[in-house]
Scaffold this active site. Structure first.
Site, PDB file in Angstrom:
ATOM      1  N   ASP A  45      48.307   2.845  36.156  1.00  0.00           N
ATOM      2  CA  ASP A  45      48.583   1.354  35.500  1.00  0.00           C
ATOM      3  C   ASP A  45      47.760   1.252  34.387  1.00  0.00           C
ATOM      4  O   ASP A  45      48.097   0.238  33.813  1.00  0.00           O
ATOM      5  CB  ASP A  45      48.805   0.152  36.609  1.00  0.00           C
ATOM      6  CG  ASP A  45      47.300  -0.066  37.063  1.00  0.00           C
ATOM      7  OD1 ASP A  45      46.248   0.804  36.999  1.00  0.00           O
ATOM      8  OD2 ASP A  45      47.162  -0.911  38.157  1.00  0.00           O
ATOM      9  N   SER A  46      46.995   2.085  34.026  1.00  0.00           N
ATOM     10  CA  SER A  46      46.240   2.030  32.741  1.00  0.00           C
ATOM     11  C   SER A  46      47.267   2.188  31.574  1.00  0.00           C
ATOM     12  O   SER A  46      46.995   2.009  30.475  1.00  0.00           O
ATOM     13  CB  SER A  46      45.187   3.346  32.710  1.00  0.00           C
ATOM     14  OG  SER A  46      45.791   4.726  32.908  1.00  0.00           O
ATOM     15  N   ASP A  84      50.425   4.777  40.481  1.00  0.00           N
ATOM     16  CA  ASP A  84      50.031   3.447  40.820  1.00  0.00           C
ATOM     17  C   ASP A  84      50.634   2.625  41.419  1.00  0.00           C
ATOM     18  O   ASP A  84      51.840   2.245  40.706  1.00  0.00           O
ATOM     19  CB  ASP A  84      48.909   3.004  39.622  1.00  0.00           C
ATOM     20  CG  ASP A  84      47.703   3.579  39.518  1.00  0.00           C
ATOM     21  OD1 ASP A  84      46.919   3.901  40.656  1.00  0.00           O
ATOM     22  OD2 ASP A  84      46.937   3.318  38.699  1.00  0.00           O
ATOM     23  N   LYS A 114      48.996   5.145  44.688  1.00  0.00           N
ATOM     24  CA  LYS A 114      47.533   4.780  44.623  1.00  0.00           C
ATOM     25  C   LYS A 114      47.578   3.296  44.780  1.00  0.00           C
ATOM     26  O   LYS A 114      48.178   2.607  43.953  1.00  0.00           O
ATOM     27  CB  LYS A 114      46.684   5.394  43.605  1.00  0.00           C
ATOM     28  CG  LYS A 114      45.437   5.109  43.468  1.00  0.00           C
ATOM     29  CD  LYS A 114      44.648   5.813  42.720  1.00  0.00           C
ATOM     30  CE  LYS A 114      44.706   5.438  41.174  1.00  0.00           C
ATOM     31  NZ  LYS A 114      44.225   4.207  40.798  1.00  0.00           N
ATOM     32  N   GLU A 116      44.373   0.275  44.920  1.00  0.00           N
ATOM     33  CA  GLU A 116      43.204  -0.192  44.853  1.00  0.00           C
ATOM     34  C   GLU A 116      42.597  -1.074  46.000  1.00  0.00           C
ATOM     35  O   GLU A 116      43.350  -1.752  46.293  1.00  0.00           O
ATOM     36  CB  GLU A 116      42.898  -0.943  43.328  1.00  0.00           C
ATOM     37  CG  GLU A 116      43.346  -0.315  42.545  1.00  0.00           C
ATOM     38  CD  GLU A 116      42.921  -0.922  41.025  1.00  0.00           C
ATOM     39  OE1 GLU A 116      42.381  -2.177  41.122  1.00  0.00           O
ATOM     40  OE2 GLU A 116      43.278  -0.466  39.920  1.00  0.00           O
ATOM     41  N   GLU A 183      35.648   5.104  41.001  1.00  0.00           N
ATOM     42  CA  GLU A 183      35.643   4.851  39.481  1.00  0.00           C
ATOM     43  C   GLU A 183      34.212   3.994  39.229  1.00  0.00           C
ATOM     44  O   GLU A 183      33.911   2.863  40.062  1.00  0.00           O
ATOM     45  CB  GLU A 183      36.573   3.927  39.252  1.00  0.00           C
ATOM     46  CG  GLU A 183      36.627   3.508  37.730  1.00  0.00           C
ATOM     47  CD  GLU A 183      37.936   3.076  37.184  1.00  0.00           C
ATOM     48  OE1 GLU A 183      39.255   3.224  37.768  1.00  0.00           O
ATOM     49  OE2 GLU A 183      37.952   2.551  35.952  1.00  0.00           O
TER      50      GLU A 183
HETATM   51  O1  KIV Z   1      45.176   3.617  36.092  1.00  0.00           O
HETATM   52  C1  KIV Z   1      44.790   4.478  35.991  1.00  0.00           C
HETATM   53  O2  KIV Z   1      44.741   5.542  35.098  1.00  0.00           O
HETATM   54  C2  KIV Z   1      43.516   4.955  37.073  1.00  0.00           C
HETATM   55  C3  KIV Z   1      42.627   6.146  36.958  1.00  0.00           C
HETATM   56  C4  KIV Z   1      41.682   5.879  35.778  1.00  0.00           C
HETATM   57  C5  KIV Z   1      41.883   6.463  37.860  1.00  0.00           C
HETATM   58  O3  KIV Z   1      43.674   4.266  38.074  1.00  0.00           O
END
Ligand code: KIV
Length: 276
Positions: A45-46, A84, A114, A116, A183
């Protein structure tokens, strides 16, 4: 060539083989990272920050994650695809988490999702795992909690904070995750967690003692010359290269030197000058 699977990635820890994970958000980048040998590609989600230009990840939607997932999935031959779960797509209840994880598998073609968080996210992780959806955990600096942390800051520096991260990591593993991202935590804590856990740890800003590493593709490629946090190593300086290519193109268009004869066609469809 077959894609790597969650059980195969789990075995890499036992075999002492480091796992290389990288983010990608589009077909072209995913194809190149797959070709480069990445074991895992993460549609993170970056993308809210590096692709959409937001200042955090909080406005990314499930539909956007699924869309980018599909683009990336078409490119991958060997790398495993994790997507994510965005902010508020799993926090309400395990049922909400399972429903949305299912959408990322069906609509985004994820092999894993993924989430969090540790102790508080464990019931959501368990619901996904019990339904047959592999899960990657994520503890330490969890960017969806940026407002609670007061910024993107290193976590786990004092004994209490380190204990909470240890409890979180164990909860993620106990809930059935096959892998966990650590992280922005001190390297010694990350190394300790790597020995404690049986699932692979993937570090970002967590030192070299992890079972693998993850970086955002734009960061490792040096796509933004303004962004250089301590934990990023640039393996290329593409910002200069891309900007220079852009200005060379503009200059040739303005000067009328592009396109040249070989870039055009005559009425027969042949290129002027005899090529095909
Ligand atoms: O959103 C993302 O890119 C991440 C990574 C940096 C682990 O969660």
């Amino acid at each position: 060539m077959a894609r790597l699977t969650a059980p195969e990635l789990l075995k890499m820890k036992a075999a002492g083989e480091k796992i290389a994970m990288v983010t990608a958000y589009d077909f072209s980048m995913a194809r190149l990272m797959d070709r480069g040998g990445a074991d895992m590609v993460l549609v993170g989600d970056s993308l809210g920050m590096v692709f959409q230009g937001e200042s955090d990840t909080l406005r990314v939607t499930l539909e956007e994650m699924a869309y980018h997932g599909r683009c990336v999935a078409r490119a991958l031959e060997r790398a495993h695809l994790t997507i994510d779960m965005p902010f508020m797509s799993y926090q309400l209840s395990p049922t909400q988490a399972l429903q949305n994880a299912g959408r990322l598998v069906q609509e985004g073609r994820a092999q894993a999702v993924k989430l969090e968080g540790g102790v508080r996210t464990a019931p959501a992780i368990r619901a996904c795992v019990e339904a047959g959806i592999p899960v990657v955990g994520h503890v330490g600096l969890t960017p969806q909690s940026v407002h609670a942390f007061g910024g993107f800051k290193i976590q786990g520096r004092d004994d209490d904070a380190a204990r909470r991260i240890r409890d979180d990591a164990l909860a993620v593993q106990d809930a059935g995750a096959f892998c966990i991202v650590l992280e922005m935590i001190p390297a010694a804590l990350a190394a300790e967690l790597t020995s404690l856990l049986t699932i692979p740890t993937i570090g970002i800003g967590a030192g070299s003692g992890c079972d693998g590493q993850v970086l955002v593709c734009n960061d490792l490629l040096g796509m933004d010359e303004r962004f250089k946090p301590r934990f990023v190593k640039r393996f290329a300086e593409l910002a200069q290269t891309v900007a220079a290519a852009g200005s060379a193109y503009v200059a040739e268009v303005k000067a009328g030197t592009f396109p040249a004869a070989e870039h055009g066609f005559d009425n027969s469809g042949r290129v002027y000058g005899g090529g095909k």
